[in-house]
Scaffold this motif. Structure first.
Motif, short mmCIF file in Angstrom:
data_model
loop_
_atom_site.label_atom_id
_atom_site.label_comp_id
_atom_site.label_asym_id
_atom_site.label_seq_id
_atom_site.Cartn_x
_atom_site.Cartn_y
_atom_site.Cartn_z
N CYS A 127 -29.18 18.89 39.37
CA CYS A 127 -30.22 19.92 39.23
C CYS A 127 -31.29 19.46 38.25
O CYS A 127 -32.49 19.62 38.50
N GLU A 161 -28.15 23.55 49.14
CA GLU A 161 -27.79 24.57 48.14
C GLU A 161 -28.47 24.29 46.80
O GLU A 161 -28.91 25.20 46.11
N THR A 162 -28.56 23.02 46.44
CA THR A 162 -29.17 22.65 45.16
C THR A 162 -30.65 23.01 45.13
O THR A 162 -31.14 23.61 44.16
N LEU A 183 -26.64 23.78 37.84
CA LEU A 183 -25.46 23.20 38.47
C LEU A 183 -24.30 24.19 38.52
O LEU A 183 -23.52 24.18 39.48
N VAL A 206 -24.72 26.19 41.61
CA VAL A 206 -24.46 25.40 42.81
C VAL A 206 -22.96 25.23 43.01
O VAL A 206 -22.44 25.41 44.12
N TYR A 252 -23.21 13.38 43.43
CA TYR A 252 -24.65 13.08 43.43
C TYR A 252 -24.89 11.66 42.92
O TYR A 252 -25.66 10.90 43.52
#
Length: 367
Positions: free
Chosen positions: A267, A317-318, A329, A332, A347
């Protein structure tokens, strides 16, 4: 001494009648405690027994519950202060368990305040009665600390192992990851001891078989459970206890594989990109949305901890969370039902390379 003892009852009754905030309570308590010392002399146990008896008698004085409770606490606190000053309080513990002792002492105090009426002077001295409780509480707190330390060590080991295994799956390692996979396959084939350790009453489910099917082939737990007629819990428990530690140990012993000190927060990384002027001009947010919906490879990259979550779902979603103020985060991870740490590793080792490659592509297009 009978006169002094009767005077002690009078002091207690007078103390009970004084208003809770009265300035006279202090002098009356001192007078009462001085009378206790006069009646019992230097016998600490006798002083403690008299104070406990006086606390019990408060219930006979017809006091308001609040006044009775305050009086009990004042008298019992004096008793505990006497015990601490007497040197009879048990203190035989190692310095590393000072916190355990402090917690045990607080619990012993709480027990004394709640159960002082249960004390029987014919069975034990006050110090013996409370020290027995204190020692038991200390043992309980000591065990808790030891268990917590063990869990921290285990969690640290598991986290290190997770990092290694995540890096194994990272496209950024290219040929090295391929070489390592081949090395693991050879190790499984040439290590007979891995085929000797199995799940109880399931000789076919050895360490070798589970590592081949679960780690190398990434067969889902549900499929493995159905195939071998064993619960997922049984399979995963054996894998975590017996298989994973051997795999991590093999990797650490044979390859130079270092886990990064600070994981990348997806994020924070994406938010920093989206707020940069150079990317804002290129409508990076919209381009990212279009890319993640159309790029096939993002549907093939899957989160190891939860294979149904693809890179496409994760990025979708992020980006949705980043559109909300003060979201990150944690939100998420909550939406996807996984640990935030797992998403950071996903990630950093599986997704960021795809994102950066896409950004370089749109940069080249602008030239």
């Amino acid at each position: 001494m009978e006169k002094e003892y009767l005077g002690l009852d009078g002091d207690r009754q007078k103390l009970g009648k004084l208003p809770l905030a009265s300035a006279e309570r202090g002098p009356w308590k001192k007078r009462m405690f001085a009378t206790v010392a006069l009646v019992a002399g230097n016998d600490v146990n006798c002083q403690l027994q008299i104070l406990i008896e006086q606390a019990k008698k408060l219930s006979e004085d017809g006091l308001h519950p609040t006044a009775q409770t305050l009086g009990e606490r004042e008298i019992l606190s004096q008793a505990m202060a006497l015990l601490q000053a007497s040197g009879k309080l048990w203190r035989n513990y190692q310095e590393q368990y000072a916190d355990a002792y402090a917690e045990a002492w607080l619990k012993t105090l709480e027990y004394f305040y709640r159960h002082y009426r249960e004390y029987d002077p014919s069975k034990a001295q006050v110090a013996t009665w409370l020290n027995f409780r204190l020692k038991n509480e200390f043992k309980s707190q000591q065990i808790k600390i030891q268990q917590q330390q063990q869990r921290q060590i285990q969690a640290s080991t598991e986290e290190e192992g997770e990092g290694l295994l995540a890096m194994m799956a990272s496209p950024s390692y290219g040929d090295q990851a391929k070489v390592m996979s081949e090395g693991i396959a050879q190790w499984l084939e040439e290590s007979p001891e891995l085929a000797e350790e199995s799940i109880k009453n399931q000789p076919q489910l050895t360490v070798k078989v589970l590592l081949e099917q679960r780690f190398l082939r990434e067969v889902p737990w549900g499929e493995l459970a159905k195939e071998h007629n064993v619960s997922v819990a049984t399979l995963s428990s054996f894998y975590e206890r017996k298989c994973r530690p051997k795999l991590v140990n093999f990797i650490q012993s044979n390859y130079d594989f270092i886990t990064p000190d600070t994981p990348i927060n997806p994020c924070e990384h994406l938010r920093s990109l989206l707020t940069q002027k150079q990317w804002h001009k290129l409508n990076l947010g919209d381009r990212l949305q279009q890319w993640l919906e159309s790029e096939p490879c993002l549907q093939e990259i899957r989160l190891r901890e939860k294979p149904e979550i693809t890179a496409q779902i994760f990025l979708r979603e992020t980006l949705a969370v980043l559109q909300q103020p003060r979201q990150g985060l944690t939100q998420v991870a909550s939406r996807l039902g996984v640990e935030a740490g797992a998403l950071e590793r996903f990630y950093e080792f599986r997704v960021i390379h795809q994102v950066l490659a896409f950004m370089h592509k749109i940069q080249r297009e602008q030239r």
